[in-house]
Design an enzyme around this catalytic site. Structure first.
Site, mmCIF file in Angstrom:
data_model
loop_
_atom_site.group_PDB
_atom_site.id
_atom_site.type_symbol
_atom_site.label_atom_id
_atom_site.label_comp_id
_atom_site.label_asym_id
_atom_site.label_seq_id
_atom_site.Cartn_x
_atom_site.Cartn_y
_atom_site.Cartn_z
ATOM 1 N N ASP A 48 0.814 -1.213 0.000
ATOM 2 C CA ASP A 48 0.000 0.000 0.000
ATOM 3 C C ASP A 48 0.851 1.268 0.000
ATOM 4 O O ASP A 48 2.063 1.229 0.171
ATOM 5 C CB ASP A 48 -0.958 0.012 1.206
ATOM 6 C CG ASP A 48 -0.309 -0.515 2.487
ATOM 7 O OD1 ASP A 48 0.917 -0.397 2.624
ATOM 8 O OD2 ASP A 48 -1.035 -1.048 3.350
ATOM 9 N N ASP A 65 -7.717 -3.312 14.583
ATOM 10 C CA ASP A 65 -9.098 -3.717 14.262
ATOM 11 C C ASP A 65 -9.138 -4.924 13.329
ATOM 12 O O ASP A 65 -10.178 -5.254 12.770
ATOM 13 C CB ASP A 65 -9.881 -2.543 13.649
ATOM 14 C CG ASP A 65 -9.243 -2.029 12.361
ATOM 15 O OD1 ASP A 65 -8.247 -2.623 11.894
ATOM 16 O OD2 ASP A 65 -9.741 -1.019 11.819
ATOM 17 N N HIS A 90 -7.378 -5.390 10.425
ATOM 18 C CA HIS A 90 -7.236 -5.197 8.967
ATOM 19 C C HIS A 90 -5.838 -5.592 8.496
ATOM 20 O O HIS A 90 -4.869 -5.503 9.253
ATOM 21 C CB HIS A 90 -7.572 -3.750 8.554
ATOM 22 C CG HIS A 90 -6.554 -2.721 8.944
ATOM 23 N ND1 HIS A 90 -6.723 -1.876 10.014
ATOM 24 C CD2 HIS A 90 -5.361 -2.393 8.398
ATOM 25 C CE1 HIS A 90 -5.669 -1.069 10.106
ATOM 26 N NE2 HIS A 90 -4.824 -1.370 9.144
ATOM 27 N N GLU A 110 -9.744 -1.981 5.256
ATOM 28 C CA GLU A 110 -10.416 -1.618 6.490
ATOM 29 C C GLU A 110 -11.649 -2.505 6.711
ATOM 30 O O GLU A 110 -12.128 -3.158 5.781
ATOM 31 C CB GLU A 110 -10.826 -0.147 6.437
ATOM 32 C CG GLU A 110 -9.661 0.816 6.216
ATOM 33 C CD GLU A 110 -8.796 1.031 7.453
ATOM 34 O OE1 GLU A 110 -8.565 0.062 8.198
ATOM 35 O OE2 GLU A 110 -8.342 2.160 7.673
#
Length: 223
Positions: A50, A119, A121, A126
């Protein structure tokens, strides 16, 4: 050792790389192995997961800059074989398709390195991301923006968009190496390895992959 064994066995291997604090120790060790043991990266091809939208490769918080500082500048890899998404592409849709094509043209990713968000990811996929998603633009959640603010000085300076490999792209790699350390990752690791497969925890899709190695410390594994 996993990475080094692959590089020695298949000199023209394709590595999928990650950024952030988690892989820093790994990169430092690969640099040491290159310098002291002659680990040869001259034919290795890399694709990063990314990049932030809007940052040039020379921006100190860009992932291209991170990779140069922590790995590429210290090993004998051909710069033309290192691929980090272009955060300043003019047409993101066609650029993302081209990134997928480049991976395919190199024969796919042999080993994909992954960290994990608090979380759950992976890359910037996401919560709520499609588990079949491909490389694309993604809006970052407020939690991710808060987590990354420490690198930028303040939340308002964190880009709100990123280019990311999709979950589907990651699942096509031949092997995944998932790294996690610290108590803050314990819940995400539990949900990834033992929870239901859900788009709310995109790392849980790794349960569908035939060859994943998770390397955890005691704190991350405590649940």
């Amino acid at each position: 050792q996993f990475v080094a064994t692959l590089v020695r066995r298949k000199p023209r291997c394709v590595l999928g790389l990650a950024t952030g604090s988690t892989p820093l120790g790994l990169y430092a060790e690969l640099v040491r192995m290159h310098r002291e043991e002659g680990l040869d990266f001259s034919r290795v091809v890399t694709f990063n997961l990314d990049e932030y939208v809007g940052l040039s490769g020379s921006h100190p918080q860009s992932y291209r800059h991170f990779m140069q500082q922590n790995l590429f500048d210290h090993i004998n890899i051909d710069p033309r074989d290192t691929h980090v998404p272009d955060g300043r592409a003019l047409d993101f849709e066609s650029y993302c398709e081209q990134y997928e094509r480049m991976i395919a043209e190199e024969g796919g990713i042999d080993m994909q390195l992954l960290g994990i968000g608090g979380d759950g990811h992976i890359a910037f996929n996401e919560p709520g991301s499609s588990l079949g998603s491909r490389t694309r633009l993604k809006t970052l959640t407020e939690e991710t923006v808060r987590d990354n603010a420490r690198f930028f000085g303040s939340e308002k300076d964190v880009p709100r968009l990123a280019i990311t490999m999709g979950v589907g792209t990651i699942l096509e790699s031949r092997q995944c190496l998932l790294l996690a350390a610290g108590a803050s990752k314990a819940r995400a690791i539990r949900d990834t390895i033992e929870g239901p497969i859900t788009a709310q925890i995109t790392a849980s899709a790794l349960q569908l992959h035939r060859d994943v190695i998770a390397i955890l410390d005691q704190e991350a594994a405590r649940l």
